[in-house]
Design an enzyme around this catalytic site. Structure first.
Site, PDB file in Angstrom:
ATOM      1  N   GLU A 117       0.840  -1.199   0.000  1.00 17.65           N
ATOM      2  CA  GLU A 117       0.000   0.000   0.000  1.00 17.65           C
ATOM      3  C   GLU A 117       0.876   1.251   0.000  1.00 17.65           C
ATOM      4  O   GLU A 117       2.034   1.198   0.430  1.00 17.65           O
ATOM      5  CB  GLU A 117      -0.918   0.010   1.232  1.00 17.65           C
ATOM      6  CG  GLU A 117      -0.186  -0.177   2.541  1.00 17.65           C
ATOM      7  CD  GLU A 117      -1.126  -0.483   3.696  1.00 17.65           C
ATOM      8  OE1 GLU A 117      -1.978   0.374   3.984  1.00 17.65           O
ATOM      9  OE2 GLU A 117      -0.990  -1.559   4.304  1.00 17.65           O
ATOM     10  N   LYS A 119       2.391   4.725   1.337  1.00 16.19           N
ATOM     11  CA  LYS A 119       2.634   5.256   2.678  1.00 16.19           C
ATOM     12  C   LYS A 119       2.182   6.712   2.690  1.00 16.19           C
ATOM     13  O   LYS A 119       2.847   7.583   2.143  1.00 16.19           O
ATOM     14  CB  LYS A 119       4.115   5.147   3.052  1.00 16.19           C
ATOM     15  CG  LYS A 119       4.414   5.587   4.477  1.00 16.19           C
ATOM     16  CD  LYS A 119       5.893   5.405   4.799  1.00 16.19           C
ATOM     17  CE  LYS A 119       6.182   5.771   6.249  1.00 16.19           C
ATOM     18  NZ  LYS A 119       5.869   7.189   6.521  1.00 16.19           N
ATOM     19  N   ASP A 121       1.459  10.473   3.745  1.00 20.25           N
ATOM     20  CA  ASP A 121       2.250  11.472   4.458  1.00 20.25           C
ATOM     21  C   ASP A 121       1.292  12.370   5.231  1.00 20.25           C
ATOM     22  O   ASP A 121       0.953  13.479   4.808  1.00 20.25           O
ATOM     23  CB  ASP A 121       3.086  12.282   3.474  1.00 20.25           C
ATOM     24  CG  ASP A 121       4.222  13.032   4.161  1.00 20.25           C
ATOM     25  OD1 ASP A 121       4.472  12.764   5.348  1.00 20.25           O
ATOM     26  OD2 ASP A 121       4.856  13.868   3.507  1.00 20.25           O
ATOM     27  N   TYR A 229      -5.743   2.059   7.417  1.00 21.72           N
ATOM     28  CA  TYR A 229      -4.659   1.184   6.967  1.00 21.72           C
ATOM     29  C   TYR A 229      -4.449  -0.034   7.865  1.00 21.72           C
ATOM     30  O   TYR A 229      -3.560  -0.849   7.596  1.00 21.72           O
ATOM     31  CB  TYR A 229      -3.343   1.943   6.804  1.00 21.72           C
ATOM     32  CG  TYR A 229      -2.745   2.561   8.052  1.00 21.72           C
ATOM     33  CD1 TYR A 229      -2.400   1.809   9.173  1.00 21.72           C
ATOM     34  CD2 TYR A 229      -2.490   3.930   8.090  1.00 21.72           C
ATOM     35  CE1 TYR A 229      -1.837   2.377  10.296  1.00 21.72           C
ATOM     36  CE2 TYR A 229      -1.920   4.512   9.223  1.00 21.72           C
ATOM     37  CZ  TYR A 229      -1.596   3.729  10.317  1.00 21.72           C
ATOM     38  OH  TYR A 229      -1.031   4.294  11.437  1.00 21.72           O
ATOM     39  N   LYS A 318      11.037   3.957   1.363  1.00 22.66           N
ATOM     40  CA  LYS A 318      10.852   5.389   1.193  1.00 22.66           C
ATOM     41  C   LYS A 318      11.304   5.858  -0.188  1.00 22.66           C
ATOM     42  O   LYS A 318      12.247   5.313  -0.768  1.00 22.66           O
ATOM     43  CB  LYS A 318      11.657   6.137   2.265  1.00 22.66           C
ATOM     44  CG  LYS A 318      11.277   5.791   3.701  1.00 22.66           C
ATOM     45  CD  LYS A 318       9.900   6.277   4.072  1.00 22.66           C
ATOM     46  CE  LYS A 318       9.857   7.766   4.321  1.00 22.66           C
ATOM     47  NZ  LYS A 318      10.543   8.204   5.538  1.00 22.66           N
ATOM     48  N   CYS A 410       1.968  45.666  -9.766  1.00 22.58           N
ATOM     49  CA  CYS A 410       1.429  44.325  -9.979  1.00 22.58           C
ATOM     50  C   CYS A 410       1.549  43.945 -11.451  1.00 22.58           C
ATOM     51  O   CYS A 410       1.109  44.710 -12.326  1.00 22.58           O
ATOM     52  CB  CYS A 410      -0.035  44.272  -9.549  1.00 22.58           C
ATOM     53  SG  CYS A 410      -0.880  42.737  -9.977  1.00 22.58           S
ATOM     54  N   CYS A 413      -2.377  43.757 -12.859  1.00 21.20           N
ATOM     55  CA  CYS A 413      -3.278  44.906 -12.986  1.00 21.20           C
ATOM     56  C   CYS A 413      -2.574  46.257 -12.927  1.00 21.20           C
ATOM     57  O   CYS A 413      -3.198  47.286 -13.169  1.00 21.20           O
ATOM     58  CB  CYS A 413      -4.355  44.845 -11.903  1.00 21.20           C
ATOM     59  SG  CYS A 413      -3.735  45.159 -10.229  1.00 21.20           S
ATOM     60  N   CYS A 428      -0.162  42.656  -4.091  1.00 24.19           N
ATOM     61  CA  CYS A 428      -0.807  43.639  -4.951  1.00 24.19           C
ATOM     62  C   CYS A 428      -1.891  44.330  -4.139  1.00 24.19           C
ATOM     63  O   CYS A 428      -2.656  43.684  -3.426  1.00 24.19           O
ATOM     64  CB  CYS A 428      -1.413  42.937  -6.163  1.00 24.19           C
ATOM     65  SG  CYS A 428      -2.616  43.934  -7.064  1.00 24.19           S
ATOM     66  N   CYS A 434      -7.967  43.694  -9.427  1.00 23.05           N
ATOM     67  CA  CYS A 434      -6.930  42.821  -9.975  1.00 23.05           C
ATOM     68  C   CYS A 434      -7.570  41.534 -10.491  1.00 23.05           C
ATOM     69  O   CYS A 434      -8.260  40.825  -9.752  1.00 23.05           O
ATOM     70  CB  CYS A 434      -5.890  42.501  -8.908  1.00 23.05           C
ATOM     71  SG  CYS A 434      -4.554  41.447  -9.514  1.00 23.05           S
TER      72      CYS A 434
END
Length: 707
Positions: A117, A119, A121, A229, A318, A410, A413, A428, A434
């Site tokens: 399966e 792993k 995180d 799991y 891993k 920006c 805009c 901005c 914007c």
């Protein structure tokens, strides 16, 4: 025998144990890791090697003998019925082959079948069900004792609170990982940033931090998911000893499990599965950092048993953190939906982590300065568990390298870019106009706590923006001009369009605090909008004060050019910063918003369109609790928290959710908990329910407040 251990080895083992304990606490308790997984694994394996060479150093409290760290005091400590053990890690095919050899020899099998399966995180969770009903949820903690976070777990939408079976076990522990999908993680960070809160570094930290909120209402706003799991202790039922079939049983009972769970045969099957998941990893919406292989059948697992820290019948293979070197050709600044400017590195394409990378994040200008990254440099690009690759460091200074500069305007805009002193993020200031922020600004403007325009939801706004009907909030009040084309749209009709236009018309009559909140000014939430409305009484007064703020700020900077503390003291009691809760950063955000000409144009257009509100009474004598901050905790018999909050606010008080030195009163009802404890430590005055009612009655009657 202690004399047989070299002093250098003993000292190094003690140093590693201290460091790992600190990193464990940062990871498991504070949800703010201080080093990467790869760096942690390196330290851990070094300590394992020393203890293997000198077993006397392997004390019971060594990090190698336990998982994680003890639970913190805020949550009740609970023992798991069966320990939540960690997994041994391997990092290459040779180590995986060695695990398979040991497992075959230890179980007496020529070949083994493994449950394979991904792993996840995230952060581990142990669920206790009695007679099919979830009665408790605990964190992994140190593997033996975890923290009771049942109230928070109940808010996870995909976690069943009752097993979907007519014949549940009398007692069962179900283990899994609480995760946050990458797509939902980005949405969460944008929401937090817009509200002026600290954002999370990655989905794993977000999941851990969300799950450990003391207020489960906050957890309920976080889009967490539970992925089952495994199973711990079981009483009152016979279940299969096949781990693969146990996962299918979890799915039958209503739990989410990975769609990539599989049975594989032997070392070749493990390697093929790992290669397939490594290739698929970048496509997944849930982050994974490797693959887990567990001996599938019970008798073989019984033969293999456990070591102190982990089962001998399971291993985590891993994924490597891949890094490559390439040339930084240029930098572009992207504007997010909250106005944040993010520098993006444009790279010579390079193959990293299974994909070709040509763009990588540089995070912010502080990171660019800290790493001294320049256009033309050879840089190290890292792509580990993150979707977006990042520039880790400079590998070699380019011959004609040029510094990276923050744009003054920006790039979307043309509005001014501002960077508040002490903040890493530049923004901005064009909020309402914007294009990069337009959709979110419009959704916020029409939302329930703002102008509350029924029928103008996210889907409608997305469509209207795409078709060019909406460019700013003022355009909402011109939709009536497009009535005929709206009626002809799919899913619309005369009645639905009439209802929408009627809701838009009704929204013109609002309140000043709702209007201020609807503008979407960064750092200004509902409470701040209310306080601004009550303090200034009119939009004209607030706008005028915003204009004066910048002139005063310039004068103070000229007076104290090298003394920030003096500047802050000079500004704190005046104008915007005289409003409760408005500090230097918030004041500048408000002032910047109201002096941006494009925002002013939109506000004027809204008022011209007929948006209006009644006059706000700013008579301080009618609000005797103005300037005082209250925190409510626990339950009360005579009124709800909402009712208490409304009555306090009507008298001018601020009601906040966290206790600090600036809090004037904590109202502690039944089961007040940690907020009362913190108030006692800080010396904040505590009122019980009777004390609160007396205070409310005293001021409602017009009596003078106590000296």
């Amino acid at each position: 025998m202690s004399g047989d251990i070299p002093a250098a080895k003993r000292q190094r083992a003690e140093q590693l144990a201290r460091e790992l304990a600190e990193h464990n606490r940062a990871y498991y308790i504070e949800a703010e890791p201080t080093i990467s997984d790869a760096e942690y694994d390196q330290l851990f394996r070094e300590l394992e090697a020393i203890e293997a060479e000198y077993p006397a150093l392997a004390s019971p409290d060594s990090p190698t003998q336990r998982v994680g760290a003890p639970p913190v005091d805020e949550f009740e400590s609970v023992d798991h019925a069966t320990p939540m053990l960690s997994l041994a890690n391997c990092f290459n095919d040779e180590e995986l082959a060695e695990f398979d050899r040991r497992a075959r020899e230890g179980s007496g099998r020529d070949e083994l079948v493994y449950c394979a399966e991904p792993k996840f995180d995230g952060t581990a969770l142990n669920l206790r069900f009695e007679a099919g009903v979830m009665v408790r949820a605990t964190t992994r903690g140190d593997g033996v004792t975890g923290e009771d976070i049942t109230a928070n777990a109940r808010t996870i939408r995909n976690l069943p609170l009752r097993l979907a079976t007519d014949n549940p076990p009398d007692f069962i522990e179900i283990r899994g990982e609480v995760v946050l999908a990458r797509s939902r993680f980005n949405e969460l960070n944008e929401r937090l940033e817009q509200a002026g809160h600290k954002t999370f570094v990655n989905p794993r930290n977000a999941a851990a931090g969300s799950l450990r909120q003391l207020d489960s209402r906050i957890t309920a706003t976080r889009p967490l998911a539970f992925m089952g799991y495994g199973i711990g202790r079981v009483d009152g039922a016979e279940i299969t000893d096949s781990l693969y079939e146990q996962l299918q049983l979890l799915a039958d009972w209503g739990f989410s499990i990975s769609p990539y769970v599989d049975r594989v045969t032997g070392l070749a099957g493990c390697r093929a599965y790992y290669d397939a998941m490594a290739a698929r990893r970048a496509e997944l919406d849930i982050e994974i950092d490797g693959c887990v292989f567990k001996v599938d059948d019970g008798p073989s697992r019984d033969e293999l048993g456990f070591v102190a820290r982990a089962p001998r019948w399971a291993i985590a293979r891993k994924f490597p953190a891949e890094e490559m070197t390439t040339r930084l050709n240029s930098v572009e600044f992207q504007v997010g939906r909250t106005g944040a400017l993010t520098p993006v590195a444009k790279l010579e394409p390079v193959f990293v982590g299974g994909v070709t990378v040509s763009n990588a994040t540089l995070h912010n200008m502080d990171e660019i300065t800290r790493k001294d990254i320049r256009v033309g440099d050879l840089v190290v690009v890292r792509r580990a568990g993150d979707v977006i690759p990042e520039v880790k460091e400079v590998a070699e200074r380019g011959a004609n390298a040029t510094p990276i500069e923050l744009p003054a305007a920006c790039p979307v805009c043309g509005s001014a870019v501002e960077r508040v002193e002490g903040e890493a993020v530049a923004r901005c200031t064009g909020g309402l106009v914007c294009a990069a922020q337009r959709r979110e600004a419009l959704k916020h403007f029409a939302s329930r706590n703002a102008l509350d325009i029924e029928g103008l939801g996210d889907r409608q706004i997305e469509a209207f923006v795409s078709e060019g009907l909406l460019h700013s909030p003022a355009d909402i009040f011109s939709l009536a001009e497009h009535r005929e084309s709206l009626v002809e749209r799919e899913g619309y009709g005369e009645k639905s369009v009439a209802n929408l236009l009627a809701s838009i018309e009704a929204s013109k009559e609002t309140t000043l605090e709702r209007f201020i909140f609807a503008l979407g000014i960064r750092e200004v939430g509902q409470t701040m909008a209310r306080d601004l409305a009550r303090h200034f009484g009119s939009l004209e007064a607030l706008r005028a004060e915003a204009e004066r703020y910048h002139q005063r700020l310039a004068d103070v900077h000229a007076q104290y050019p090298d003394n920030k503390a003096a500047r802050d003291r000079a500004m704190v009691a005046e104008g915007l910063q005289a409003v409760p809760g408005v500090g230097a950063r918030v004041a500048q955000s408000i002032a910047d918003f109201f002096i941006e000409p494009r925002n002013v144009k939109v506000i004027d257009a809204l008022i011209e369109a007929g948006v209006h509100w009644p006059t706000v009474d700013v008579d301080a004598s009618a609000q005797p609790l103005t300037g005082q901050t209250f925190v409510l905790t626990g339950s009360m018999e005579s009124l709800t928290r909402e009712e208490a909050s409304d009555r306090l606010e009507a008298l001018g008080a601020r009601v906040t959710s966290s206790v600090s030195k600036k809090t004037d009163y904590v109202v502690a009802g039944e089961r007040a908990g940690s907020k009362r404890d913190k108030a006692e430590k800080l010396g904040v005055e505590i009122l019980d329910e009777a004390g609160l009612l007396a205070l409310l009655d005293q001021h409602a009657a017009g009596s003078a407040p106590d000296a």
